[in-house]
Design a protein around this motif. Sequence first.
Motif, PDB file in Angstrom:
ATOM      1  N   VAL A 222      36.997  24.098 -19.658  1.00 45.24           N
ATOM      2  CA  VAL A 222      37.733  25.136 -20.379  1.00 45.24           C
ATOM      3  C   VAL A 222      38.222  24.559 -21.701  1.00 45.24           C
ATOM      4  CG1 VAL A 222      39.735  26.673 -20.324  1.00 45.24           C
ATOM      5  CG2 VAL A 222      38.472  26.206 -18.216  1.00 45.24           C
ATOM      6  N   TYR A 223      37.988  25.295 -22.804  1.00 46.45           N
ATOM      7  CA  TYR A 223      38.538  24.886 -24.107  1.00 46.45           C
ATOM      8  C   TYR A 223      39.969  25.396 -24.226  1.00 46.45           C
ATOM      9  CZ  TYR A 223      39.766  24.836 -29.004  1.00 46.45           C
ATOM     10  OH  TYR A 223      40.434  24.623 -30.175  1.00 46.45           O
ATOM     11  N   ILE A 224      40.872  24.525 -24.649  1.00 45.22           N
ATOM     12  CA  ILE A 224      42.250  24.908 -24.957  1.00 45.22           C
ATOM     13  C   ILE A 224      42.632  24.215 -26.261  1.00 45.22           C
ATOM     14  CG2 ILE A 224      44.656  24.877 -24.212  1.00 45.22           C
ATOM     15  CD1 ILE A 224      43.671  24.631 -21.318  1.00 45.22           C
ATOM     16  N   GLY A 225      43.088  24.977 -27.239  1.00 44.22           N
ATOM     17  CA  GLY A 225      43.470  24.361 -28.510  1.00 44.22           C
ATOM     18  C   GLY A 225      43.863  25.402 -29.548  1.00 44.22           C
ATOM     19  N   TRP A 226      44.002  24.934 -30.779  1.00 42.17           N
ATOM     20  CA  TRP A 226      44.481  25.781 -31.880  1.00 42.17           C
ATOM     21  C   TRP A 226      43.310  26.315 -32.696  1.00 42.17           C
ATOM     22  CZ3 TRP A 226      49.600  26.926 -32.264  1.00 42.17           C
ATOM     23  CH2 TRP A 226      50.488  26.125 -31.533  1.00 42.17           C
ATOM     24  N   LYS A 227      43.408  27.591 -33.043  1.00 40.61           N
ATOM     25  CA  LYS A 227      42.408  28.225 -33.899  1.00 40.61           C
ATOM     26  C   LYS A 227      43.109  29.157 -34.892  1.00 40.61           C
ATOM     27  CE  LYS A 227      38.435  26.917 -31.901  1.00 40.61           C
ATOM     28  NZ  LYS A 227      37.311  26.248 -32.616  1.00 40.61           N
ATOM     29  N   PRO A 228      42.614  29.230 -36.126  1.00 40.72           N
ATOM     30  CA  PRO A 228      43.152  30.237 -37.057  1.00 40.72           C
ATOM     31  C   PRO A 228      42.657  31.620 -36.658  1.00 40.72           C
ATOM     32  CG  PRO A 228      41.335  29.047 -38.076  1.00 40.72           C
ATOM     33  CD  PRO A 228      41.575  28.397 -36.744  1.00 40.72           C
ATOM     34  N   VAL A 229      43.558  32.590 -36.608  1.00 37.92           N
ATOM     35  CA  VAL A 229      43.207  33.961 -36.228  1.00 37.92           C
ATOM     36  C   VAL A 229      43.717  34.917 -37.301  1.00 37.92           C
ATOM     37  CG1 VAL A 229      43.176  33.473 -33.754  1.00 37.92           C
ATOM     38  CG2 VAL A 229      45.294  34.264 -34.834  1.00 37.92           C
ATOM     39  N   LEU A 230      43.209  36.144 -37.245  1.00 37.07           N
ATOM     40  CA  LEU A 230      43.465  37.130 -38.296  1.00 37.07           C
ATOM     41  C   LEU A 230      44.098  38.390 -37.712  1.00 37.07           C
ATOM     42  CD1 LEU A 230      40.025  36.809 -40.117  1.00 37.07           C
ATOM     43  CD2 LEU A 230      42.185  35.756 -40.801  1.00 37.07           C
ATOM     44  N   LEU A 231      45.102  38.909 -38.408  1.00 40.97           N
ATOM     45  CA  LEU A 231      45.804  40.120 -37.980  1.00 40.97           C
ATOM     46  C   LEU A 231      45.821  41.121 -39.131  1.00 40.97           C
ATOM     47  CD1 LEU A 231      49.253  40.176 -36.093  1.00 40.97           C
ATOM     48  CD2 LEU A 231      48.547  41.954 -37.692  1.00 40.97           C
ATOM     49  N   PRO A 232      44.954  42.135 -39.098  1.00 42.04           N
ATOM     50  CA  PRO A 232      45.016  43.194 -40.119  1.00 42.04           C
ATOM     51  C   PRO A 232      46.146  44.177 -39.805  1.00 42.04           C
ATOM     52  CG  PRO A 232      42.856  43.083 -39.022  1.00 42.04           C
ATOM     53  CD  PRO A 232      43.820  42.300 -38.206  1.00 42.04           C
ATOM     54  N   LEU A 233      46.829  44.630 -40.839  1.00 42.18           N
ATOM     55  CA  LEU A 233      47.906  45.604 -40.676  1.00 42.18           C
ATOM     56  C   LEU A 233      47.787  46.673 -41.757  1.00 42.18           C
ATOM     57  CD1 LEU A 233      50.621  45.842 -38.885  1.00 42.18           C
ATOM     58  CD2 LEU A 233      51.756  45.257 -41.035  1.00 42.18           C
ATOM     59  N   ALA A 234      47.640  47.917 -41.331  1.00 43.26           N
ATOM     60  CA  ALA A 234      47.610  49.054 -42.261  1.00 43.26           C
ATOM     61  C   ALA A 234      49.011  49.641 -42.372  1.00 43.26           C
ATOM     62  CB  ALA A 234      46.632  50.110 -41.763  1.00 43.26           C
ATOM     63  N   GLU A 235      49.372  50.061 -43.561  1.00 46.71           N
ATOM     64  CA  GLU A 235      50.703  50.618 -43.795  1.00 46.71           C
ATOM     65  C   GLU A 235      50.569  51.980 -44.454  1.00 46.71           C
ATOM     66  OE1 GLU A 235      53.874  47.966 -44.817  1.00 46.71           O
ATOM     67  OE2 GLU A 235      52.504  46.274 -44.939  1.00 46.71           O
ATOM     68  N   ILE A 236      50.971  53.026 -43.706  1.00 47.45           N
ATOM     69  CA  ILE A 236      50.919  54.396 -44.207  1.00 47.45           C
ATOM     70  C   ILE A 236      52.352  54.813 -44.490  1.00 47.45           C
ATOM     71  CG2 ILE A 236      50.322  56.789 -43.683  1.00 47.45           C
ATOM     72  CD1 ILE A 236      48.522  54.298 -41.667  1.00 47.45           C
ATOM     73  N   ALA A 237      52.718  54.831 -45.757  1.00 47.55           N
ATOM     74  CA  ALA A 237      54.096  55.128 -46.154  1.00 47.55           C
ATOM     75  C   ALA A 237      54.320  56.634 -46.170  1.00 47.55           C
ATOM     76  CB  ALA A 237      54.387  54.541 -47.536  1.00 47.55           C
ATOM     77  N   ALA A 238      55.444  57.064 -45.591  1.00 43.91           N
ATOM     78  CA  ALA A 238      55.804  58.478 -45.583  1.00 43.91           C
ATOM     79  C   ALA A 238      56.270  58.911 -46.965  1.00 43.91           C
ATOM     80  CB  ALA A 238      56.904  58.727 -44.561  1.00 43.91           C
TER      81      ALA A 238
END
Length: 584
Positions: A222-238
Motif C-alpha cells: 500500500v502506498y501512503i504519502g504526500w501528494k499535491p491535490v487540486l480543489l476547484p471552487l466556483a463562486e456565484i455571487a448574488a
Amino acid sequence: MTAIDAILRDAVDAGETWRHVEKLSTIERLAGTAGEREAVQYIMDKLAEYGIPSHLYEFESFVSYPLEAELQVLEPEPLAIPCRPRAFAASTPDDGIEAEVVYLPSEAEHHDRSKMIFAQTGANEDYQAQDVSGKIVLTTSGGPDGLKLAQDHGAVAHVHMWPSGEDVIHEMIVSSIWGTPTPESAARLVKIPAISIKRADGDRLKALCARGRVRARIKANVYIGWKPVLLPLAEIAAADDDETFMLVGGHHCSWYVGTTDNATGDACLLEMARVLYQHRDRLRRSVRIGWWPSHSQGRYAGSTWYADYAFADLRRNCIAYLGIDSPGVKGAEIWDCRYNHAEVERFTDRLMREVTGQEPNIRRPLKAGDQSFWGIGLPSLGAYRMVPADSPVRANVGGSGGAYWWHSPEDTIDKGDAAILASDTQLYLTIVGRLCTAEKLPFEFVTAARDFEKVLGELAQAAAGHIDVAPALEATRRFADAAQALDQRTAGVAGPKANLFNRRLMEISRIINPVLYTMAGDYDQDPALQLPQLPGLQGARRLPGLDAASNEYGFLKTRLLRELNRTVDALERATAAAKGIAGQ
C-alpha cells in the motif's frame, strides 16, 4: 413549485450535463495523479467557458493507494483467494505474514442490502468468544470501525468478506483519521494489513474455519504519502449580496473511472454552476460550489482542508452545506434523505414530498461523505436517489445509488442514466434555489430540541444512579420552549429585520450542532467512526458495567461531567439566542 423552481429546472441541459459525464468517465482520477489534474483542468476550462468566477487551490494531501495483495490459504488445503489491499492499511514484509485465520460472526453476517456499508461497524461483543491475538481475523465488519476492533484486540491482519454477494471486489479506505492527520490523530494510523475479498470467497474460508485450524499467508503493498491535490471552487455571487452563501460540494477523485462515484456528481455540479450563474440576478444569497479532492484516497481530506482554510468565513457567512455524491445512477428510484440536520428536517421533508411525490425518510448524518463542517456548525442537507432494496443490483455499498458496482472497475459509463441525472440536478437546484432566494431561512429548532430530549432521556435511563442527566434535560425543555416561541414568531418577520433574523438562526446552529454531532468540538475532526448524536455523552452507557471503585469508572465519570457541562452550556446559550430573536 415556486417561480424560481421552474426557472432553474427548465434551464437544465441534459445533453450538456451528460457530455461532462462522458468526458470524465474516460479518466481514472486518483488523488494527486495526472488523471486528477486532467479532470480538474476540464472542470476549470468549463467554468471559464461559462464565464463563472472560480479559484483553483493546490495543497499537499496525505493520501493512500492500494497497490497489490495476495491471500494464500496454506492449511488445511492450498487455496489462492483474489483480494485487494485497503487504502491506509499497513503493508506486509515482502514475504508476507503467516498466521492462523479465525472467523468472527458480526451483525453484518445476515446482511440487509438496504444498509450502507458504513453502518456495518462490528462491536466489541464480536470478540468476546475468541482470542484473536496474533491471528488473522475474517469478518463482515470491514470499515474503520471493524478494522479498529481487530487491531485493538491484537489481530495481525484483517480480512473483510463483503456482506453482500456481488461478484466484484470493492476498493475501500480503513483509516479512522478524518482528513490529514495531526500529531494527535496520527497515533490512529493503521498498524496492520487489511484486505477485501468477495462474499463467496469469504464463505469458503469461513467453512474451512468451521472444520478446523486454518493458516494463511497475506502479502499486501500500500502506498501512503504526500501528494499535491487540486480543489476547484466556483463562486456565484448574488445580486443582493449580504456576504451569506450556501456551500455545495462533491468529490472529483475516484476509484477507476468511477462514472457514478462521482463523475455524475461532478457533472451535476458543473450544470448547477452554469444554471445558477445564468440566473444569479435572482439570488439573495451567493453559492459556492467545490469539487473536493482526497475523498476516496485521503478520507475526506479535501473538504476538511477547506473547512480549515475558510473556517472564519464559513462560520460567519455560510447558511448550509449540500453534499452531492452519486446522482444519475441507472435504475435509481427511491430517495434516501440522509445527512440532514434537525433544523432543516421540515424544509427537506416538505420539498421532497412536493417535488418527488415520495414520503421521505429524513435521517441524521452518518460520519462519512465529506461531512467535514459539523464543528463549524453548518446545517447539512442531503438527498440521494437509490436503486430499490429488492433490485438485483442492490448491494451493501457506500454510494452509486446502492448498486453493486460502487468502488470497482464495473462503475463505467453504462451504469449512469442521462435522464435521471438531469432530474437529480433539477432537484438539487430546487434545494439551492429555495434556500438562496427565501427572505427568511426555513430553519426551525423544535426538531433539534426533540433530538436532545430523546438522546438525553435514553442516557438518563441507561446510566440511572451513576450520573445525573437531569440538568441537561431541564435545559433541553427550556430550549424547546424557546424554539417553539421562535417558530411562531417567524411568520411576522419581514423586510430589513429578516437579515438579522437569519443571522440569529445561523448563530443557534453554530451553538448546538458541534455538541449534538461532535466530540472534538468546533476546531477539530472526530474519527470516521459511527456514533449516535451527543457522542461525547455516549460513554454514560458504560458506567453501570464498570466497578464504581475503579480508576476507569472515576475517569469516565469525570469526562462525562465535563461533557454534561458542555451540553448544558450550549443549550442555555441557544435558548438565550432563541429568546432574543423571538422578543425582537
